[in-house]
Motif scaffolding. Sequence first.
Motif, PDB file in Angstrom:
ATOM      1  N   ARG A  71     -15.679 -42.762 -11.199  1.00 19.39           N
ATOM      2  CA  ARG A  71     -14.624 -41.743 -11.205  1.00 19.39           C
ATOM      3  C   ARG A  71     -13.247 -42.386 -11.090  1.00 19.39           C
ATOM      4  NH1 ARG A  71     -15.759 -36.483  -9.716  1.00 19.39           N
ATOM      5  NH2 ARG A  71     -13.966 -36.466  -8.311  1.00 19.39           N
ATOM      6  N   THR A  72     -13.231 -43.668 -10.753  1.00 20.99           N
ATOM      7  CA  THR A  72     -11.989 -44.424 -10.669  1.00 20.99           C
ATOM      8  C   THR A  72     -12.272 -45.880 -11.002  1.00 20.99           C
ATOM      9  OG1 THR A  72     -10.171 -45.136  -9.218  1.00 20.99           O
ATOM     10  CG2 THR A  72     -12.324 -44.860  -8.203  1.00 20.99           C
ATOM     11  N   GLU A  73     -11.252 -46.584 -11.446  1.00 25.28           N
ATOM     12  CA  GLU A  73     -11.382 -48.011 -11.724  1.00 25.28           C
ATOM     13  C   GLU A  73     -10.797 -48.843 -10.584  1.00 25.28           C
ATOM     14  OE1 GLU A  73     -12.933 -49.447 -14.344  1.00 25.28           O
ATOM     15  OE2 GLU A  73     -13.540 -47.417 -14.895  1.00 25.28           O
ATOM     16  N   ASN A  74     -10.341 -48.178  -9.534  1.00 28.55           N
ATOM     17  CA  ASN A  74      -9.660 -48.862  -8.440  1.00 28.55           C
ATOM     18  C   ASN A  74     -10.583 -49.116  -7.262  1.00 28.55           C
ATOM     19  OD1 ASN A  74      -7.314 -46.593  -9.491  1.00 28.55           O
ATOM     20  ND2 ASN A  74      -6.886 -48.767  -9.648  1.00 28.55           N
ATOM     21  N   ARG A  75     -10.694 -50.376  -6.898  1.00 30.94           N
ATOM     22  CA  ARG A  75     -11.461 -50.731  -5.704  1.00 30.94           C
ATOM     23  C   ARG A  75     -10.569 -50.733  -4.467  1.00 30.94           C
ATOM     24  NH1 ARG A  75     -15.638 -55.712  -6.741  1.00 30.94           N
ATOM     25  NH2 ARG A  75     -15.880 -55.507  -8.977  1.00 30.94           N
ATOM     26  N   GLU A  76      -9.384 -51.294  -4.622  1.00 33.23           N
ATOM     27  CA  GLU A  76      -8.500 -51.481  -3.473  1.00 33.23           C
ATOM     28  C   GLU A  76      -7.258 -50.598  -3.550  1.00 33.23           C
ATOM     29  OE1 GLU A  76      -7.619 -55.617  -3.426  1.00 33.23           O
ATOM     30  OE2 GLU A  76      -9.710 -56.233  -3.248  1.00 33.23           O
ATOM     31  N   GLN A  77      -6.659 -50.517  -4.730  1.00 35.27           N
ATOM     32  CA  GLN A  77      -5.427 -49.734  -4.883  1.00 35.27           C
ATOM     33  C   GLN A  77      -5.773 -48.256  -5.071  1.00 35.27           C
ATOM     34  OE1 GLN A  77      -2.547 -51.150  -4.424  1.00 35.27           O
ATOM     35  NE2 GLN A  77      -3.314 -53.253  -4.371  1.00 35.27           N
ATOM     36  N   VAL A  78      -6.233 -47.658  -4.011  1.00 38.85           N
ATOM     37  CA  VAL A  78      -6.653 -46.260  -4.073  1.00 38.85           C
ATOM     38  C   VAL A  78      -5.456 -45.353  -3.765  1.00 38.85           C
ATOM     39  CG1 VAL A  78      -8.237 -44.536  -3.152  1.00 38.85           C
ATOM     40  CG2 VAL A  78      -8.956 -46.933  -3.337  1.00 38.85           C
ATOM     41  N   ASN A  79      -5.261 -44.350  -4.613  1.00 37.11           N
ATOM     42  CA  ASN A  79      -4.180 -43.368  -4.429  1.00 37.11           C
ATOM     43  C   ASN A  79      -2.796 -44.012  -4.358  1.00 37.11           C
ATOM     44  OD1 ASN A  79      -6.098 -41.261  -4.313  1.00 37.11           O
ATOM     45  ND2 ASN A  79      -6.409 -41.598  -2.123  1.00 37.11           N
ATOM     46  N   THR A  80      -2.592 -45.054  -5.155  1.00 38.59           N
ATOM     47  CA  THR A  80      -1.268 -45.670  -5.228  1.00 38.59           C
ATOM     48  C   THR A  80      -0.285 -44.681  -5.853  1.00 38.59           C
ATOM     49  OG1 THR A  80      -2.211 -47.879  -5.485  1.00 38.59           O
ATOM     50  CG2 THR A  80       0.072 -47.581  -6.195  1.00 38.59           C
ATOM     51  N   PRO A  81       0.868 -44.453  -5.214  1.00 38.50           N
ATOM     52  CA  PRO A  81       1.846 -43.505  -5.784  1.00 38.50           C
ATOM     53  C   PRO A  81       2.277 -43.921  -7.185  1.00 38.50           C
ATOM     54  CG  PRO A  81       2.408 -44.071  -3.516  1.00 38.50           C
ATOM     55  CD  PRO A  81       1.310 -45.005  -3.932  1.00 38.50           C
ATOM     56  N   LEU A  82       2.400 -42.948  -8.053  1.00 39.52           N
ATOM     57  CA  LEU A  82       2.763 -43.225  -9.439  1.00 39.52           C
ATOM     58  C   LEU A  82       4.134 -43.888  -9.539  1.00 39.52           C
ATOM     59  CD1 LEU A  82       1.637 -42.825 -12.295  1.00 39.52           C
ATOM     60  CD2 LEU A  82       2.853 -40.641 -12.385  1.00 39.52           C
ATOM     61  N   THR A  83       5.010 -43.566  -8.610  1.00 42.77           N
ATOM     62  CA  THR A  83       6.364 -44.130  -8.649  1.00 42.77           C
ATOM     63  C   THR A  83       6.355 -45.642  -8.456  1.00 42.77           C
ATOM     64  OG1 THR A  83       6.586 -43.607  -6.284  1.00 42.77           O
ATOM     65  CG2 THR A  83       7.497 -42.025  -7.862  1.00 42.77           C
ATOM     66  N   GLU A  84       5.328 -46.159  -7.779  1.00 44.06           N
ATOM     67  CA  GLU A  84       5.254 -47.603  -7.546  1.00 44.06           C
ATOM     68  C   GLU A  84       4.848 -48.373  -8.799  1.00 44.06           C
ATOM     69  OE1 GLU A  84       2.882 -48.679  -4.218  1.00 44.06           O
ATOM     70  OE2 GLU A  84       3.876 -47.297  -2.823  1.00 44.06           O
ATOM     71  N   LEU A  85       4.326 -47.681  -9.781  1.00 41.63           N
ATOM     72  CA  LEU A  85       3.860 -48.341 -11.000  1.00 41.63           C
ATOM     73  C   LEU A  85       4.973 -48.506 -12.034  1.00 41.63           C
ATOM     74  CD1 LEU A  85       0.422 -46.523 -11.430  1.00 41.63           C
ATOM     75  CD2 LEU A  85       0.909 -48.677 -10.259  1.00 41.63           C
ATOM     76  N   HIS A  86       6.076 -47.790 -11.846  1.00 39.75           N
ATOM     77  CA  HIS A  86       7.239 -47.899 -12.742  1.00 39.75           C
ATOM     78  C   HIS A  86       6.859 -47.627 -14.203  1.00 39.75           C
ATOM     79  CE1 HIS A  86       9.370 -49.526  -9.303  1.00 39.75           C
ATOM     80  NE2 HIS A  86       8.433 -50.443  -9.167  1.00 39.75           N
ATOM     81  N   LEU A  87       6.079 -46.589 -14.403  1.00 35.74           N
ATOM     82  CA  LEU A  87       5.687 -46.186 -15.753  1.00 35.74           C
ATOM     83  C   LEU A  87       6.512 -44.980 -16.178  1.00 35.74           C
ATOM     84  CD1 LEU A  87       1.791 -46.355 -15.360  1.00 35.74           C
ATOM     85  CD2 LEU A  87       3.290 -48.110 -16.306  1.00 35.74           C
ATOM     86  N   ASN A  88       6.939 -44.973 -17.442  1.00 33.61           N
ATOM     87  CA  ASN A  88       7.675 -43.801 -17.908  1.00 33.61           C
ATOM     88  C   ASN A  88       6.701 -42.682 -18.272  1.00 33.61           C
ATOM     89  OD1 ASN A  88       6.636 -44.431 -20.454  1.00 33.61           O
ATOM     90  ND2 ASN A  88       8.500 -45.459 -21.122  1.00 33.61           N
ATOM     91  N   ASP A  89       7.240 -41.520 -18.553  1.00 28.58           N
ATOM     92  CA  ASP A  89       6.394 -40.354 -18.827  1.00 28.58           C
ATOM     93  C   ASP A  89       5.499 -40.571 -20.043  1.00 28.58           C
ATOM     94  OD1 ASP A  89       7.432 -38.973 -16.686  1.00 28.58           O
ATOM     95  OD2 ASP A  89       8.979 -37.955 -17.860  1.00 28.58           O
ATOM     96  N   GLU A  90       6.045 -41.243 -21.059  1.00 28.48           N
ATOM     97  CA  GLU A  90       5.265 -41.476 -22.278  1.00 28.48           C
ATOM     98  C   GLU A  90       4.040 -42.344 -21.992  1.00 28.48           C
ATOM     99  OE1 GLU A  90       8.486 -41.781 -21.999  1.00 28.48           O
ATOM    100  OE2 GLU A  90       9.339 -40.330 -23.417  1.00 28.48           O
ATOM    101  N   MET A  91       4.220 -43.357 -21.142  1.00 27.63           N
ATOM    102  CA  MET A  91       3.101 -44.246 -20.821  1.00 27.63           C
ATOM    103  C   MET A  91       2.047 -43.518 -19.996  1.00 27.63           C
ATOM    104  SD  MET A  91       1.947 -47.192 -21.433  1.00 27.63           S
ATOM    105  CE  MET A  91       0.699 -48.357 -20.888  1.00 27.63           C
ATOM    106  N   VAL A  92       2.482 -42.726 -19.051  1.00 30.03           N
ATOM    107  CA  VAL A  92       1.533 -41.957 -18.232  1.00 30.03           C
ATOM    108  C   VAL A  92       0.738 -41.004 -19.115  1.00 30.03           C
ATOM    109  CG1 VAL A  92       1.304 -40.257 -16.383  1.00 30.03           C
ATOM    110  CG2 VAL A  92       2.921 -42.149 -16.139  1.00 30.03           C
ATOM    111  N   ALA A  93       1.440 -40.327 -20.020  1.00 36.97           N
ATOM    112  CA  ALA A  93       0.767 -39.381 -20.920  1.00 36.97           C
ATOM    113  C   ALA A  93      -0.229 -40.106 -21.816  1.00 36.97           C
ATOM    114  CB  ALA A  93       1.799 -38.643 -21.770  1.00 36.97           C
ATOM    115  N   LEU A  94       0.143 -41.295 -22.281  1.00 36.50           N
ATOM    116  CA  LEU A  94      -0.755 -42.065 -23.143  1.00 36.50           C
ATOM    117  C   LEU A  94      -2.008 -42.484 -22.392  1.00 36.50           C
ATOM    118  CD1 LEU A  94      -1.291 -43.530 -25.841  1.00 36.50           C
ATOM    119  CD2 LEU A  94      -0.041 -45.492 -24.914  1.00 36.50           C
TER     120      LEU A  94
END
Length: 269
Positions: free
Chosen positions: A69-92
């Motif tokens: 259900r997730t690909e994250n072992r350690e980085q669980v529930n990391t805030p999206l703002t910390e990833l510095h992704l724009n809206d287009e990348m998140v949507a993709l």
Amino acid sequence: MKGATTIQERLWDLRKEKGLNLEELAQLTKISKSALASYESKDNKEINHGNLITLADFYGVSIDYLLCRTENREQVNTPLTELHLNDEMVALLKSGRINNRLLCELATHKDFIKFLADIEVYVDGIASMQIQNLNSLVDTVRHEIIERYRPGEDDPYLRILQAAHIEDDEYFSHMIQDDISAVVRDIRAAHKSDSESAPSTTIAEELKQDLEDVANFKGSPLEKQAALYCKRLGINYNKLSDAEFRQLVHILEKSKFFKSYVGQRKKRK
């Protein structure tokens, strides 16, 4: 390469990471070897809830990770703002239009940072000015030689100076291509044994091997031809009963490529 990992694949991967065989894992988790084997089988439909918790605790992962259900072992529930992704990348990434699993392997490859760095150098034009300066220096030397010595167009030294002229677009294209090619080759090698990957042998090689096997097959011409069809279809010819053989021949005789021979198949003793 599939875009998503199955539960069976995840369990197999985790066990291999630990360097354990099924028997060793059974001893450590107190789960039967047969149950563990069934969990990694493609035909498996469900896992005992208690065993699911035991395996998650043993591997140090969440149940969500174990259930893919997730690909994250350690980085669980990391805030999206910390990833510095724009809206287009998140949507993709959410769209399912790309293979996120492959993208992760690309981005985490040891040489991917070099690939991005070379792209950044090219995009920002950091090296373009230096390349232009070098080209200007080469052109100046070339013109000076022409003015002073009046060599012919075929003069080897002039041709060397001409060849030393660098086109920055071409230069960076080759460099970036080399970077990404090395990364992709490593990823391809890592997935060589995947069931979705292309086989190492060609169809022609497989057919050649099948023909050689059938040539050594003891039986009538009809049986040899039927055996070849069976091999191409993945059917174990030796396990066919006489009735099944007759049905097979009856079906194959409807094909214009199947040559019928007079005679009957010998009864098995």
